[in-house]
Design an enzyme around this catalytic site. Structure first.
Site, PDB file in Angstrom:
ATOM      1  N   LYS A 191       0.870  -1.183   0.000  1.00 54.25           N
ATOM      2  CA  LYS A 191       0.000   0.000   0.000  1.00 54.25           C
ATOM      3  C   LYS A 191       0.902   1.226   0.000  1.00 54.25           C
ATOM      4  CE  LYS A 191      -2.876   2.833   3.018  1.00 54.25           C
ATOM      5  NZ  LYS A 191      -3.666   2.919   4.267  1.00 54.25           N
ATOM      6  N   GLY A 211      -8.162   8.229  10.407  1.00 51.85           N
ATOM      7  CA  GLY A 211      -8.451   8.214  11.842  1.00 51.85           C
ATOM      8  C   GLY A 211      -9.478   9.226  12.299  1.00 51.85           C
ATOM      9  N   ALA A 246      -9.441   4.995   4.752  1.00 48.99           N
ATOM     10  CA  ALA A 246      -9.305   6.129   5.674  1.00 48.99           C
ATOM     11  C   ALA A 246     -10.605   6.879   5.926  1.00 48.99           C
ATOM     12  CB  ALA A 246      -8.263   7.119   5.180  1.00 48.99           C
ATOM     13  N   GLY A 247     -10.878   7.104   7.185  1.00 48.73           N
ATOM     14  CA  GLY A 247     -11.965   7.973   7.602  1.00 48.73           C
ATOM     15  C   GLY A 247     -13.299   7.293   7.886  1.00 48.73           C
ATOM     16  N   ASN A 272      -9.336   0.681   9.835  1.00 42.73           N
ATOM     17  CA  ASN A 272      -8.423   0.405  10.937  1.00 42.73           C
ATOM     18  C   ASN A 272      -8.897   1.069  12.227  1.00 42.73           C
ATOM     19  OD1 ASN A 272      -6.310   0.169  12.751  1.00 42.73           O
ATOM     20  ND2 ASN A 272      -4.716   0.599  11.287  1.00 42.73           N
ATOM     21  N   THR A 273      -8.783   2.394  12.283  1.00 43.17           N
ATOM     22  CA  THR A 273      -9.077   3.111  13.532  1.00 43.17           C
ATOM     23  C   THR A 273     -10.448   2.782  14.127  1.00 43.17           C
ATOM     24  OG1 THR A 273      -7.663   4.916  12.835  1.00 43.17           O
ATOM     25  CG2 THR A 273      -9.255   5.408  14.555  1.00 43.17           C
TER      26      THR A 273
END
Lengths: 66, 259, 259, 66, 259, 259, 66, 66
Positions: free
Chosen positions: E97, E158, E184-185, E206-207
């Site tokens: 990535k 995040g 992301a996000g 992830n987050t």
């Protein structure tokens, strides 16, 4: 001889100057810009440029745009 | 002290830039431009139709306006540069809006070719305003290459969808030093007002005015909304909360306080 | 021909109604009211503090304004009616904003008690503007009971969250004959502008102006935004599309057309 | 005798008129409304109303509100 | 017939890619990965702390998963390429990535340096998935340079703000041929579900999982939501309308039809 | 320990309630109901067409389901009560969805007539679920009158517009003790997922499933999305932030730390 | 002689191999990658590389990341 | 005599029971509810109700609804 004027081929009998071409096309000199073989020719020089076979001319003017 | 936008070395009064496309007629456009009281007006360049006796659009644009030619029609940096030089030669001055579009469906700008054109034209002394896809890293490069402002899109050209890219535009406003001008997609005065409220320096509007039922009134509406948004930005908008906060006193009333 | 709002039998020029709560001082409030050029101003009623020598707020409200007392503090129809009569007796005239709130967290109106108050007060000749939760069936009843307008909330009072109830307010605008005035929650001029664009007759703003860093400038901003939104509504906003529509001509350019 | 004034109990020695009460409290007549036992009393009638034990008086004025 | 995602020459079953950062512990992360049943898991590379006796994260990642190292920490193409080669040398395989970030506040990707890294690494035989700012022209270049997919951000890493870039991501989905994976996000399963519904091939989360109160349950929730979104996309979502359409018959009922 | 919804004195497993209108055929509806694994299914009542030999819809609804008749067609409380009693007499049990609609354009519920019907039917021992316009004060009254749940609309029936009333529904979730079930307007699984994430007890879906290209698959998608949303709610969604928060470590890397 | 290990300067008395360095640092060979003056050295070659003054070594391993 | 059945007027020659009416209409008793002059009549009582002139009958059954 053959010119490409604004992307279209045109044949003319005898060599003419840019000046003459603009007049022949009935265009108002004040609202146009002329490009001859990719270089811009200022009004005062139009009479000095005589067109040759295979020359490319762009004649441009302003229109509405955002 | 008057609040002026410094752009291209000038002090600009109106934060509403207007595009001249799609108006039903030049006289109508002229009235709309007068109503909008814009200082900067965009035009495009095209091949003359040797047949037609079309009017000269420049005669319908107030002399007081800065003329900014766009490079619409350009599909890469070289074409954009060539159009910019033609515009300059035509005596429209040295303000240029870079517009490089490959994609004919969404008319989205090509940030990389746009950047290349900015680099060349800024060196040649043009005042360069790139229309771009909102992207911080590319906006920084435009700025470093000498762009006078960056012009991220709110939504696709002519879609009237508003500031759908707000998340990214807000980041540009915070991180980019040159003025951020939202260009494309603004469909209503409230959209424009919102842009100014979030700290954008200005907006560029064309379609929403040109195709309104009454373009002259709509131009006036955008003018007022832009002014309102800027005033609000300077006046300091209050933050929003998730619960209520009484605007009338909540003290006991018409009841026995011993209760 | 001037665009006026007919409300309570009067022709009103400004579509921005202002609330007088939460201002840092009466003189500051006075300046804000002058900047907003509102024709209708709301006030509340409270028990006098026999100790204090507080100024009379009425002296700080332009004489040209219609005074509209609200019934804040009322928890049911009877208290609202009682407050309305006190307001009238105090010489503030017969304009009344019905505000009946049970819930102290979100300050949401009680539509049913509000309706009862509207029925009683309209019969007594009051010009009644109910603050309500946006609900078509109850709005129709308010209208039938003689409400001069209906005032749905945009979001909770003082939250500055904007027109979060847009879906329901738009339906009121289409279906209700009396003016629809968005009251509560408008946090920025663009919110107010949006309300007028969607066809609301007016907006009532208090907190967003009163607690702005510069309330006077913010009042001016709201005034402009409301005017812009109304003008845009009358000028006929263009519809939005999902793809782009060129604002500059897309004809071939700088390329050999035989290609 | 005992009055309830704006929700608070107060004791006063001898009967007084509303007029006198307002003056005693140092209130400006122009900015207030007086309710006596749930009925509103107009300024000109204040002098005609003498307060009795257990009377309820509300004295109200305008403040900022939205 | 099973619906599989073809990516990097493989047939992938799960459209939920998981990042391994921010988990309270490796054992907890392991449980979450098992609950998510992801086929592709991202990891980062860092200098060893010669002091510590930290566990080997790889021992906590199911052997069945494709390991995809990211180039986080890289500030330009060269550093990204160097990190990619180190990752490959470490035996994690050739999935990478690309993450090139200059901006430490919003962690927004640098599309131009990212593109350069894609060009180099795709030539070297890596399976390259660039994390990028949503921009059609750059996404086309990533695709042409050999990217196996494009990974536009939904909102800053995040931030848990969801698909704030929907307008631009939808255009990528329509115009880009390689899989579009929102990275992301994404803050909640409904965000992920929305991405799949609009035609994205997958999402990377992830987050939102790692810092949930119960990361294992949250992983399961994302797994279900992604499956739901994909199923809905394939089942053909009905379009939305602006007025109502009865779900119960509206024929006359309990009334005399002669009325 | 299993997460069950207590409703009408029962422990309900599925938080997805399904409506049976608009399906192309009863057998197709049956397959969709089986795929959705709903425990509660709504039906309507109509005058028999003495001519037709239409099937009995009840034969296509799994015996395990709670049957909930709605009062669609009712324009006031009396008609709703009459329909409820007919439904009960027909042996469908005592679960009733109150639906009182005056407005045939938006099919918005009449909160006041709905409340009256709730008061009467709850006393008669019905398990009453009122479909209502989201309004805290009326929702409180429905609850106090004995409603087993409140069912605010997300957007107009059959509009597939999603949770446009989120602002008001969230307040109901926080303030109302009985289950809050979003009914009407949910157009996609992500809409349903979002409702559960915000703490709604369940959702009622009909049109979005019935008119999908593949209703059976769509039913499965809604089932998964509802489960995902509930799981996420219980797992504790992380809050969102306005800037980024790295998911990979940001420590110096591949650079001389003395620099 | 002076090495730069993971960006930090370290002085060691006598030349050592990468192999020895890794052991000295107590690192588990299976979980690390070693870069010596910008080129990656595979495990089997660690013993063949003897460090010189001013060498730059990076020792890298996997951590959690998104 | 004239009945109003489901909002439509119908004339029948001689008095019939609800039972007979349902059969005559070819309706399946298990899927319907019958209301006679605004009161619901349970299946077992259909045979006991004989229709009179001007009676109003509603015969209802379940259909799909949301």
């Amino acid at each position: 001889m053959i010119l490409t004027l604004n992307g279209k081929q045109e044949s003319i009998e005898k060599p003419v100057t840019l000046d003459a071409l603009v007049t022949a096309k009935g265009l108002c000199p004040d609202k146009i810009v002329v490009e001859h073989n990719f270089s811009i020719i200022s009004k005062e020089d139009w009479s000095k440029v005589t067109l040759k076979d295979q020359d490319m001319i762009e004649i441009i003017s302003f229109v509405g745009g955002g | 002290m008057e609040d002026l936008l410094t752009l291209g070395g000038r002090s600009i009064k109106s934060r509403l830039l207007i595009g001249t496309g799609k108006f039903a007629s030049y006289p109508l456009m002229k009235k709309a431009l007068e109503a909008a009281q814009s200082d900067i007006v965009t035009v495009a360049l095209r091949r003359v139709d040797t047949g037609s006796k079309a009017d000269n659009i420049l005669e319908y644009i107030p002399k007081s306006c800065v003329l900014m030619a766009n490079t619409s029609g350009a599909r890469n940096a070289d074409e954009a540069v060539r159009i910019a030089r033609l515009a300059k030669a035509s005596g429209s001055g040295n303000w240029i809006k870079i517009e490089v579009v490959q994609d004919n469906k969404y008319l989205l700008p090509d940030n990389l070719e746009t950047l290349k054109a900015v680099e060349i034209l800024a060196k040649e002394g043009f005042i360069v305003l790139p229309y771009m896809s909102p992207d911080l890293s590319m906006a920084r490069r435009m700025q470093d290459a000498g762009a006078a402002a960056v012009m991220p899109l709110g939504s696709p050209i002519g879609s009237n969808r508003g500031v759908k890219t707000r998340e990214l535009v807000e980041i540009l406003v915070r991180e980019i030093k040159v003025p951020v001008i939202v260009d494309a997609g603004l469909g209503s005065p409230s959209d424009a007002c919102e842009c100014l409220e979030m700290g954008c320096a200005a907006v560029l509007v064309n379609t929403a005015i040109a195709i309104a039922r009454d373009p002259v009134a709509m131009a006036r509406a955008f003018k007022e909304a832009v002014s309102a948004g800027r005033t609000a930005y300077l006046a300091g908008l209050a933050s929003s909360g998730s619960v209520a906060s009484a605007s009338s006193p909540l003290t006991g009333f018409l009841r026995d306080e011993t209760r």
